[in-house]
Design a protein around this motif. Structure first.
Motif, PDB file in Angstrom:
ATOM      1  N   THR A   1      53.023  74.173  33.205  1.00 54.10           N
ATOM      2  CA  THR A   1      53.316  74.169  34.631  1.00 54.10           C
ATOM      3  C   THR A   1      53.301  72.727  35.127  1.00 54.10           C
ATOM      4  OG1 THR A   1      50.961  74.634  35.004  1.00 54.10           O
ATOM      5  CG2 THR A   1      52.493  76.485  35.148  1.00 54.10           C
ATOM      6  N   SER A   2      54.063  72.492  36.184  1.00 57.63           N
ATOM      7  CA  SER A   2      54.257  71.124  36.673  1.00 57.63           C
ATOM      8  C   SER A   2      53.770  70.994  38.114  1.00 57.63           C
ATOM      9  CB  SER A   2      55.738  70.749  36.612  1.00 57.63           C
ATOM     10  OG  SER A   2      56.217  70.839  35.286  1.00 57.63           O
ATOM     11  N   TYR A   3      53.235  69.831  38.414  1.00 55.03           N
ATOM     12  CA  TYR A   3      52.650  69.588  39.730  1.00 55.03           C
ATOM     13  C   TYR A   3      52.971  68.169  40.182  1.00 55.03           C
ATOM     14  CZ  TYR A   3      49.942  73.557  38.086  1.00 55.03           C
ATOM     15  OH  TYR A   3      49.588  74.781  37.579  1.00 55.03           O
ATOM     16  N   SER A   4      52.986  68.003  41.489  1.00 52.98           N
ATOM     17  CA  SER A   4      52.971  66.667  42.086  1.00 52.98           C
ATOM     18  C   SER A   4      51.637  66.499  42.780  1.00 52.98           C
ATOM     19  CB  SER A   4      54.108  66.510  43.096  1.00 52.98           C
ATOM     20  OG  SER A   4      55.354  66.497  42.436  1.00 52.98           O
ATOM     21  N   ILE A   5      51.062  65.319  42.633  1.00 54.78           N
ATOM     22  CA  ILE A   5      49.789  65.043  43.267  1.00 54.78           C
ATOM     23  C   ILE A   5      49.912  63.774  44.121  1.00 54.78           C
ATOM     24  CG2 ILE A   5      48.481  66.118  41.401  1.00 54.78           C
ATOM     25  CD1 ILE A   5      47.744  63.321  40.395  1.00 54.78           C
ATOM     26  N   THR A   6      49.058  63.673  45.101  1.00 56.33           N
ATOM     27  CA  THR A   6      48.910  62.419  45.846  1.00 56.33           C
ATOM     28  C   THR A   6      47.423  62.180  46.040  1.00 56.33           C
ATOM     29  OG1 THR A   6      50.961  62.859  47.067  1.00 56.33           O
ATOM     30  CG2 THR A   6      49.536  61.094  47.891  1.00 56.33           C
ATOM     31  N   LEU A   7      46.948  61.080  45.493  1.00 54.10           N
ATOM     32  CA  LEU A   7      45.528  60.757  45.615  1.00 54.10           C
ATOM     33  C   LEU A   7      45.264  60.078  46.958  1.00 54.10           C
ATOM     34  CD1 LEU A   7      44.723  59.351  42.043  1.00 54.10           C
ATOM     35  CD2 LEU A   7      44.395  61.681  42.920  1.00 54.10           C
ATOM     36  N   ALA A   8      44.270  60.593  47.672  1.00 56.88           N
ATOM     37  CA  ALA A   8      43.776  59.883  48.847  1.00 56.88           C
ATOM     38  C   ALA A   8      42.758  58.843  48.409  1.00 56.88           C
ATOM     39  CB  ALA A   8      43.149  60.857  49.828  1.00 56.88           C
ATOM     40  N   SER A   9      42.104  59.128  47.300  1.00 55.34           N
ATOM     41  CA  SER A   9      41.155  58.220  46.663  1.00 55.34           C
ATOM     42  C   SER A   9      40.993  58.718  45.229  1.00 55.34           C
ATOM     43  CB  SER A   9      39.810  58.243  47.390  1.00 55.34           C
ATOM     44  OG  SER A   9      39.129  59.452  47.121  1.00 55.34           O
ATOM     45  N   PRO A  10      40.264  57.998  44.390  1.00 56.81           N
ATOM     46  CA  PRO A  10      40.028  58.550  43.045  1.00 56.81           C
ATOM     47  C   PRO A  10      39.225  59.845  43.077  1.00 56.81           C
ATOM     48  CG  PRO A  10      39.707  56.175  43.033  1.00 56.81           C
ATOM     49  CD  PRO A  10      39.853  56.578  44.486  1.00 56.81           C
ATOM     50  N   ALA A  11      38.634  60.174  44.197  1.00 54.52           N
ATOM     51  CA  ALA A  11      37.773  61.357  44.287  1.00 54.52           C
ATOM     52  C   ALA A  11      38.462  62.583  44.854  1.00 54.52           C
ATOM     53  CB  ALA A  11      36.537  61.037  45.132  1.00 54.52           C
TER      54      ALA A  11
ATOM     55  N   VAL B   1      50.337  69.903  62.858  1.00 58.03           N
ATOM     56  CA  VAL B   1      50.935  71.218  63.039  1.00 58.03           C
ATOM     57  C   VAL B   1      52.411  71.003  63.354  1.00 58.03           C
ATOM     58  CG1 VAL B   1      50.187  71.283  65.465  1.00 58.03           C
ATOM     59  CG2 VAL B   1      50.841  73.401  64.312  1.00 58.03           C
ATOM     60  N   GLY B   2      53.264  71.649  62.592  1.00 59.08           N
ATOM     61  CA  GLY B   2      54.696  71.473  62.758  1.00 59.08           C
ATOM     62  C   GLY B   2      55.181  72.058  64.070  1.00 59.08           C
ATOM     63  N   THR B   3      56.096  71.348  64.725  1.00 60.80           N
ATOM     64  CA  THR B   3      56.620  71.805  66.012  1.00 60.80           C
ATOM     65  C   THR B   3      58.117  72.069  65.960  1.00 60.80           C
ATOM     66  OG1 THR B   3      56.797  69.490  66.707  1.00 60.80           O
ATOM     67  CG2 THR B   3      54.810  70.686  67.363  1.00 60.80           C
ATOM     68  N   ASP B   4      58.641  72.223  64.766  1.00 62.12           N
ATOM     69  CA  ASP B   4      60.057  72.586  64.632  1.00 62.12           C
ATOM     70  C   ASP B   4      60.208  74.095  64.770  1.00 62.12           C
ATOM     71  OD1 ASP B   4      61.063  69.953  64.027  1.00 62.12           O
ATOM     72  OD2 ASP B   4      60.086  70.153  62.083  1.00 62.12           O
ATOM     73  N   SER B   5      61.334  74.514  65.324  1.00 62.09           N
ATOM     74  CA  SER B   5      61.577  75.943  65.491  1.00 62.09           C
ATOM     75  C   SER B   5      62.109  76.592  64.224  1.00 62.09           C
ATOM     76  CB  SER B   5      62.571  76.169  66.634  1.00 62.09           C
ATOM     77  OG  SER B   5      63.813  75.562  66.326  1.00 62.09           O
ATOM     78  N   THR B   6      62.483  75.784  63.244  1.00 66.01           N
ATOM     79  CA  THR B   6      63.098  76.312  62.032  1.00 66.01           C
ATOM     80  C   THR B   6      62.148  76.376  60.846  1.00 66.01           C
ATOM     81  OG1 THR B   6      63.839  74.079  61.571  1.00 66.01           O
ATOM     82  CG2 THR B   6      65.398  75.562  62.651  1.00 66.01           C
ATOM     83  N   ARG B   7      60.921  75.959  61.057  1.00 63.03           N
ATOM     84  CA  ARG B   7      59.934  76.005  59.981  1.00 63.03           C
ATOM     85  C   ARG B   7      58.552  76.043  60.592  1.00 63.03           C
ATOM     86  NH1 ARG B   7      61.757  70.517  60.075  1.00 63.03           N
ATOM     87  NH2 ARG B   7      63.395  70.812  58.543  1.00 63.03           N
ATOM     88  N   VAL B   8      57.619  76.572  59.837  1.00 65.89           N
ATOM     89  CA  VAL B   8      56.217  76.647  60.285  1.00 65.89           C
ATOM     90  C   VAL B   8      55.384  75.872  59.278  1.00 65.89           C
ATOM     91  CG1 VAL B   8      54.312  78.178  60.866  1.00 65.89           C
ATOM     92  CG2 VAL B   8      56.660  78.920  61.291  1.00 65.89           C
ATOM     93  N   LEU B   9      54.896  74.706  59.683  1.00 64.10           N
ATOM     94  CA  LEU B   9      54.199  73.825  58.744  1.00 64.10           C
ATOM     95  C   LEU B   9      52.813  73.450  59.256  1.00 64.10           C
ATOM     96  CD1 LEU B   9      56.964  71.228  57.726  1.00 64.10           C
ATOM     97  CD2 LEU B   9      56.120  73.153  56.371  1.00 64.10           C
ATOM     98  N   LEU B  10      51.920  73.252  58.307  1.00 65.62           N
ATOM     99  CA  LEU B  10      50.577  72.777  58.584  1.00 65.62           C
ATOM    100  C   LEU B  10      50.293  71.655  57.591  1.00 65.62           C
ATOM    101  CD1 LEU B  10      48.465  73.882  60.630  1.00 65.62           C
ATOM    102  CD2 LEU B  10      47.428  75.116  58.738  1.00 65.62           C
ATOM    103  N   GLY B  11      49.647  70.598  58.029  1.00 63.83           N
ATOM    104  CA  GLY B  11      49.408  69.496  57.112  1.00 63.83           C
ATOM    105  C   GLY B  11      48.185  68.684  57.468  1.00 63.83           C
ATOM    106  N   THR B  12      47.837  67.817  56.548  1.00 66.22           N
ATOM    107  CA  THR B  12      46.719  66.900  56.731  1.00 66.22           C
ATOM    108  C   THR B  12      47.106  65.547  56.159  1.00 66.22           C
ATOM    109  OG1 THR B  12      45.149  68.724  56.432  1.00 66.22           O
ATOM    110  CG2 THR B  12      44.270  66.498  56.224  1.00 66.22           C
ATOM    111  N   THR B  13      46.686  64.487  56.827  1.00 66.54           N
ATOM    112  CA  THR B  13      46.838  63.160  56.243  1.00 66.54           C
ATOM    113  C   THR B  13      45.457  62.549  56.055  1.00 66.54           C
ATOM    114  OG1 THR B  13      46.941  61.794  58.255  1.00 66.54           O
ATOM    115  CG2 THR B  13      48.960  62.892  57.589  1.00 66.54           C
ATOM    116  N   LEU B  14      45.299  61.829  54.962  1.00 63.54           N
ATOM    117  CA  LEU B  14      44.042  61.152  54.642  1.00 63.54           C
ATOM    118  C   LEU B  14      44.337  59.689  54.320  1.00 63.54           C
ATOM    119  CD1 LEU B  14      42.438  63.803  52.233  1.00 63.54           C
ATOM    120  CD2 LEU B  14      41.809  63.375  54.617  1.00 63.54           C
ATOM    121  N   ARG B  15      43.600  58.798  54.940  1.00 60.94           N
ATOM    122  CA  ARG B  15      43.807  57.375  54.682  1.00 60.94           C
ATOM    123  C   ARG B  15      43.452  57.046  53.246  1.00 60.94           C
ATOM    124  NH1 ARG B  15      44.110  52.808  57.696  1.00 60.94           N
ATOM    125  NH2 ARG B  15      43.654  53.969  59.602  1.00 60.94           N
ATOM    126  N   GLN B  16      44.289  56.213  52.647  1.00 58.56           N
ATOM    127  CA  GLN B  16      43.989  55.696  51.314  1.00 58.56           C
ATOM    128  C   GLN B  16      43.254  54.364  51.425  1.00 58.56           C
ATOM    129  OE1 GLN B  16      48.078  55.621  49.916  1.00 58.56           O
ATOM    130  NE2 GLN B  16      47.691  57.385  48.574  1.00 58.56           N
TER     131      GLN B  16
END
Lengths: 519, 80
Positions: free
Chosen positions: A130-140, A503-518
């Motif tokens: 199986t394949s994944y994409s990752i994004t590290l906010a930190s090594p932890a 929280v996404g505010t587009d009418s064509t999609r429902v999205l939730l997200g988080t950003t973390l400083r690197q």
């Protein structure tokens, strides 16, 4: 939806609405494009390398898989060991898929992390890779999405502390929040708290469940609550638990955090337990500024919300701001001519549970329950009719945030729905200017179209509102060949200058997200 | 009256097509939502074809994915 311009029209987006006797079809474009991993992967700015991902990591994810050709909810949680050189040297996971629950060991895998913290990961077991994409906010810690054509999932990765892989380390009080689907395929959220005795016993267990808007009310754990480490995979932090009358496998992140995956097939739940500060909780425990984020389902489809409020420590709420996206209908409160007032209670048993309510003069009343992990954090569940939604509350420290203090690199993860689940993770850099300040790259699994996009370039702006403790905005426009031109719009609520709830505010999609400083 | 059939992708994936003017039969219940009162269709019928859209409690089956998990269907051969 905005996935236009592709060479093929796939599934219809949006919703079918039947009005009167005649059927009216609301059809909004389709998805398409070309997937596949780009060999020479580009990177944004940053200081990560493949060596940044080293050690044992626990992960948990939920998403959709193709099951006999149709989309089906599933969950996965596990532990992998990364050698810092690009190799996965072992691990184990549990998956709750449409045919049952399976424990699967990893025979190997590989990964690469680029300077911006984004990376690719493959995991090999007896069923394949199986394949994944990752994004590290930190090594932890970092974000992870699955990028296979037959499945998409999203979740988190956290560095484990093997010193905590013992019963004695799992001691004290915890709050928990698990969500997914029930045995009858209804959306289900269960939140609560319990005390672990460090020897496998559980006391003072309380929970509230919400199944398709049907509330259990606060319940004591049924008899039989317990937990134990797995004799075979204890070195992965794996164990088994019975909590709130439900069975789970768990993976210990550290003594303060445990990943949970429900094993009562065909129900499928995933979530976390986190340490609860040992306090005698009262109404004064919730005092100050807070932000929150919730995701789940209503009777008409996906629903997400985020916002903030101020608590006076005496049961009263003020400065309430909220964005809700229910199947593409976006409600921003307070409205131009409405006002909101609210209040809350904390349970007399002092164990941290409570209720929270606010009423908008135009939109009506919103009701919730919570369990405090501390005065600065709580698990959160919406309890309104026909809505099953849960998430977190965080204390907010955002009053003095400026564009300059937001500048830097930020990892992010999104999950949500267009025609079916979509997941994305990536990184963007913010300059210190007030607008047109963002640029970055992301990977995107458009599962409904069966297409995975990698290294999608985007730019846009993170714009602070007049009061940064209230609503801010993030708008990102893609500008990458092969990816249908799209603009993703969010309301952004600051925990602080390091963590932002989207929280996404587009009418064509429902999205939730988080950003973390690197770093 | 407006009837909500839930996410369109669920119908499309089950080859249940709708076009303007199609006669349909719906079974469900009217319910108050924040967006007003809507008819939440549980079953739709068209031309002899029937599709269950919601659980008995009114949740869109699209959330869970529906019949695959309930029937404990055989999986495809993809990796887990």
């Amino acid at each position: 939806m905005s996935f236009a311009g592709s060479s093929r029209l796939n599934r219809a987006a949006g919703k079918f609405i039947v009005a009167g006797a005649a059927a009216f079809l609301l059809l909004i474009a389709g998805c398409g494009g070309n997937g596949g991993v780009i060999v020479n992967r580009p990177s944004g700015s940053g200081n990560f390398t493949t060596a940044s991902f080293k050690g044992q990591y626990a992960f948990s994810m939920s998403g959709k898989e193709l099951c006999n050709g149709v989309s089906s909810f599933f969950t996965r949680a596990g532990s992998i060991t990364a050698d810092g050189l690009g190799n996965i040297t072992g691990g184990v996971e549990d998956v709750n898929v449409c045919s049952g629950v399976y424990e699967i060991t990893f025979s190997g895998g590989s990964y690469q992390v680029r300077a911006d913290g984004r990376g690719s990961l493959s995991l090999t077991n007896s069923t394949g890779t199986t394949s994944y994409s990752i994004t590290l906010a930190s090594p932890a810690q970092g974000f992870i999405i699955q990028t296979d054509a037959s499945a998409t999932t999203s979740g988190s990765l956290r560095l484990q502390d093997p010193a905590a892989f013992s019963l004695t380390k799992i001691a004290g009080s915890y709050v928990f929040d698990v969500s997914g689907i029930s045995a009858t395929l209804n959306p289900l959220s269960v939140i609560g708290r319990f005390t672990a005795d460090g020897a496998g016993g559980v006391q003072n267990g309380l929970y509230d469940s919400n199944e398709a808007g049907t509330l259990s009310g606060q319940q004591a754990f049924p008899a039989g609550a317990s937990y134990q480490l797995d004799a075979t995979y204890g070195s992965s932090g794996r164990g088994l638990a019975t909590l709130a009358g439900r069975n789970f496998v768990f993976y210990i992140v550290d003594a303060s955090r445990i990943v949970l995956l429900g094993t009562d097939f065909p129900s499928a739940l995933v979530g976390e337990a986190s340490a609860q500060q040992n306090l005698s909780y009262s109404v004064s425990s919730l005092s100050g500024n807070y932000v929150f984020q919730l995701g789940g389902a209503s009777a008409t489809g996906a629903i997400v919300s985020a916002g903030r409020f101020t608590s006076d420590g005496a049961g009263n709420l003020s400065a309430i701001v909220l964005d809700e996206n229910s199947s593409g209908t976006v409600t921003a409160l307070p409205g131009a001519s409405s006002t909101i007032s609210g209040g809350y209670t904390v349970d007399a048993n002092a164990l941290g549970g409570g209720t929270l309510t606010w009423t908008d003069s135009a939109a009506g009343t919103f009701t919730y329950i919570f369990y405090l992990a501390s005065p600065t954090r709580a698990v959160f569940q919406e309890t309104d009719s026909n809505i099953t939604s849960d998430g977190l509350i965080f204390a907010q420290n955002a009053a003095s945030v400026t564009a300059s203090s937001m500048a830097g690199n930020h990892a992010f993860g999104w999950t949500g729905v267009t025609t079916d689940e979509v997941d994305a993770t990536g990184q963007f850099s913010l300059s210190s200017t007030a607008s047109a300040n963002a640029s970055g790259l992301m990977d995107f699994n458009a599962f409904s179209g069966g297409v995975q996009y990698f290294d999608v370039a985007f730019s846009g702006g993170f714009t602070l509102g007049a009061n940064p403790a209230a609503r801010n905005t993030l708008s990102l426009a893609t500008n990458s060949a092969g990816f249908p031109p799209s603009t993703f719009k969010f309301s952004a609520y600051l925990v602080d200058s390091n963590t932002v709830l989207l929280v996404g505010t587009d009418s064509t999609r429902v999205l939730l997200g988080t950003t973390l400083r690197q770093p | 009256m407006t009837a909500d059939l839930g996410p369109a992708g669920y119908l499309a994936a089950r080859h249940f097509s709708l076009a303007p003017g199609d006669p349909v039969k719906l079974a469900g219940v009217s319910s108050a939502t924040r967006q007003g009162t809507v008819f939440l269709a549980r079953v739709i019928e068209k031309g002899g074809q029937s599709l269950v859209l919601r659980t008995a409690q009114g949740a869109p089956l699209a959330i869970a994915g529906g019949e695959g998990r309930a029937a404990q269907a055989k999986r495809q051969g993809s990796a887990r």
